[in-house]
Design a protein around this motif. Structure first.
Motif, short mmCIF file in Angstrom:
data_model
loop_
_atom_site.label_atom_id
_atom_site.label_comp_id
_atom_site.label_asym_id
_atom_site.label_seq_id
_atom_site.Cartn_x
_atom_site.Cartn_y
_atom_site.Cartn_z
N HIS A 112 0.89 -1.26 -0.64
CA HIS A 112 -0.24 0.31 -0.23
C HIS A 112 0.83 1.31 0.11
CE1 HIS A 112 1.19 -0.34 3.98
NE2 HIS A 112 0.39 -1.67 4.21
N PRO A 113 0.52 2.45 -0.57
CA PRO A 113 0.94 3.46 -0.49
C PRO A 113 1.46 4.18 1.27
CG PRO A 113 -1.04 4.05 -0.96
CD PRO A 113 -1.35 2.84 -1.37
N HIS A 114 1.01 3.76 2.10
CA HIS A 114 0.82 4.21 3.30
C HIS A 114 2.81 4.02 3.90
CE1 HIS A 114 -2.70 3.85 2.47
NE2 HIS A 114 -2.94 4.86 2.78
N GLU A 115 3.41 4.55 4.40
CA GLU A 115 4.24 3.33 5.12
C GLU A 115 3.87 3.43 6.52
OE1 GLU A 115 8.88 5.45 6.88
OE2 GLU A 115 7.34 6.53 7.04
N GLN A 116 4.33 2.45 7.76
CA GLN A 116 3.83 1.47 8.34
C GLN A 116 4.62 0.89 9.10
OE1 GLN A 116 1.82 -1.82 7.28
NE2 GLN A 116 1.92 -2.86 9.05
N ILE A 117 4.06 1.01 10.77
CA ILE A 117 5.25 0.96 11.60
C ILE A 117 4.46 -0.38 12.39
CG2 ILE A 117 6.43 1.32 14.23
CD1 ILE A 117 6.94 4.16 12.76
N THR A 118 4.65 -1.19 12.59
CA THR A 118 4.07 -2.57 13.02
C THR A 118 5.05 -2.92 14.28
OG1 THR A 118 3.76 -2.98 11.71
CG2 THR A 118 3.78 -4.72 13.17
N TYR A 119 4.89 -2.67 15.50
CA TYR A 119 4.86 -3.02 16.78
C TYR A 119 4.58 -3.98 17.80
CZ TYR A 119 5.72 -1.68 22.08
OH TYR A 119 6.86 -2.41 23.49
N ILE A 120 5.20 -4.93 18.04
CA ILE A 120 4.53 -6.53 18.56
C ILE A 120 4.57 -5.65 19.84
CG2 ILE A 120 4.62 -8.67 19.49
CD1 ILE A 120 4.70 -7.99 15.88
N VAL A 121 2.64 -6.14 20.60
CA VAL A 121 2.57 -5.55 22.54
C VAL A 121 3.14 -7.06 23.08
CG1 VAL A 121 0.30 -4.58 23.90
CG2 VAL A 121 1.14 -3.99 21.64
N LYS A 122 2.56 -8.32 22.27
CA LYS A 122 1.68 -9.56 23.35
C LYS A 122 2.64 -10.24 21.42
CE LYS A 122 -1.63 -9.65 25.63
NZ LYS A 122 -3.03 -9.94 26.10
N GLY A 123 3.14 -11.77 22.26
CA GLY A 123 3.22 -12.89 20.92
C GLY A 123 4.58 -12.78 20.77
N SER A 124 3.58 -13.40 19.50
CA SER A 124 5.24 -13.37 18.27
C SER A 124 4.45 -12.86 16.55
CB SER A 124 6.65 -14.21 18.14
OG SER A 124 5.57 -14.62 17.89
N LEU A 125 5.20 -12.73 15.82
CA LEU A 125 4.93 -12.33 14.18
C LEU A 125 6.55 -12.79 13.13
CD1 LEU A 125 1.41 -12.29 13.10
CD2 LEU A 125 2.51 -9.58 12.95
N ASN A 126 5.77 -13.48 12.53
CA ASN A 126 6.05 -14.04 11.28
C ASN A 126 5.89 -12.87 9.95
OD1 ASN A 126 8.13 -15.99 12.53
ND2 ASN A 126 6.10 -17.22 12.35
N MET A 127 6.87 -12.25 9.87
CA MET A 127 6.57 -11.36 8.47
C MET A 127 7.95 -11.45 7.10
SD MET A 127 5.78 -8.05 10.52
CE MET A 127 4.75 -7.55 8.84
N ASN A 128 7.11 -11.76 6.30
CA ASN A 128 7.84 -11.27 4.82
C ASN A 128 7.80 -9.26 4.54
OD1 ASN A 128 9.03 -11.29 2.14
ND2 ASN A 128 9.19 -13.64 2.29
N ILE A 129 8.88 -8.98 4.69
CA ILE A 129 9.01 -7.56 4.67
C ILE A 129 10.24 -7.40 3.14
CG2 ILE A 129 9.51 -5.46 4.81
CD1 ILE A 129 8.52 -6.54 7.44
N GLY A 130 10.02 -7.00 2.39
CA GLY A 130 10.60 -7.11 0.88
C GLY A 130 11.50 -8.11 0.26
N GLY A 131 10.48 -9.04 0.75
CA GLY A 131 11.55 -10.15 0.92
C GLY A 131 12.39 -10.96 1.60
N LYS A 132 12.42 -10.33 2.73
CA LYS A 132 13.51 -10.81 3.74
C LYS A 132 12.15 -11.61 4.48
CE LYS A 132 17.00 -8.06 2.52
NZ LYS A 132 17.63 -6.89 3.08
N GLU A 133 12.59 -12.40 5.21
CA GLU A 133 12.00 -12.64 6.85
C GLU A 133 12.43 -12.46 8.38
OE1 GLU A 133 9.92 -15.43 6.19
OE2 GLU A 133 9.81 -15.65 3.95
N TYR A 134 11.47 -12.09 8.81
CA TYR A 134 11.59 -11.32 10.67
C TYR A 134 10.94 -11.87 11.25
CZ TYR A 134 13.34 -7.82 7.68
OH TYR A 134 15.22 -7.14 7.12
N LEU A 135 11.36 -12.83 12.29
CA LEU A 135 10.40 -13.09 13.79
C LEU A 135 10.54 -11.61 14.69
CD1 LEU A 135 8.55 -14.75 15.34
CD2 LEU A 135 11.04 -16.03 16.71
N LEU A 136 9.09 -11.11 14.87
CA LEU A 136 9.23 -9.95 15.78
C LEU A 136 8.43 -10.56 17.22
CD1 LEU A 136 7.83 -6.88 13.35
CD2 LEU A 136 9.92 -7.59 13.61
N THR A 137 9.20 -10.02 18.07
CA THR A 137 8.19 -10.54 19.21
C THR A 137 8.37 -9.28 20.32
OG1 THR A 137 10.74 -10.75 20.06
CG2 THR A 137 10.15 -13.32 18.74
N GLU A 138 7.48 -10.04 21.35
CA GLU A 138 7.09 -8.67 22.02
C GLU A 138 8.37 -7.69 22.54
OE1 GLU A 138 5.77 -10.01 25.56
OE2 GLU A 138 4.56 -11.55 24.92
#
Length: 106
Positions: free
Chosen positions: A44-70
Motif C-alpha cells: 500500500h502507499p502508506h508507510e507503516q510501523i508495526t510494533y508487537i505488544v503481545k505474542g509474536s509475528l512472522n513477517m516477510n517484508i520486501g522479500g526478507k523474513e523476520y520474526l518479531l517478538t514482544e
C-alpha cells in the motif's frame, strides 16, 4: 480521547481484526491476530510501523523474513510487499502515514 479497544473492530481477514484511530495525517491501529492467522502478501502507499505488544509475528517484508517478538518493531516503507503469519495469539500496534481512509469504521 478514548480507549482504542472501544472502537468497533474492522475485520481484515480470517482471524485478524483491528481497532483504528485516525488523526489528520496518520492512523493508529491495535491489531489482534489469532494463532495461525495469515495476512496475505500485499502493499500500500502508506508507510507503516508495526510494533508487537503481545505474542509474536512472522513477517516477510520486501522479500526478507523476520520474526518479531514482544517489544520489537519494524518500519515498512510505502509500496513494499509484506505479509504476516501469527504462530500464536498476537497483538500488534500499526501506525500508518498517511491516514488509512479504507480502515475508517466511524
Amino acid at each position: 480521547m478514548d480507549n482504542i479497544r472501544n472502537i468497533p473492530a474492522k475485520h481484515l481477514t480470517e482471524g485478524v481484526d483491528g481497532h483504528y484511530a485516525h488523526g489528520e495525517r496518520l492512523t493508529l491501529g491495535l491489531v489482534k491476530l489469532q494463532p495461525g492467522s495469515i495476512v496475505p502478501l500485499h502493499s500500500h502507499p502508506h508507510e507503516q510501523i508495526t510494533y508487537i505488544v503481545k505474542g509474536s509475528l512472522n513477517m516477510n517484508i520486501g522479500g526478507k523474513e523476520y520474526l518479531l517478538t514482544e517489544g520489537m518493531y519494524h518500519v515498512i516503507p510505502s509500496n513494499t510487499l509484506h505479509n504476516a503469519v501469527a504462530p500464536e495469539y498476537c497483538e500488534a500496534i500499526d501506525v500508518f502515514n498517511p491516514v488509512r481512509e479504507d480502515y475508517r469504521t466511524r
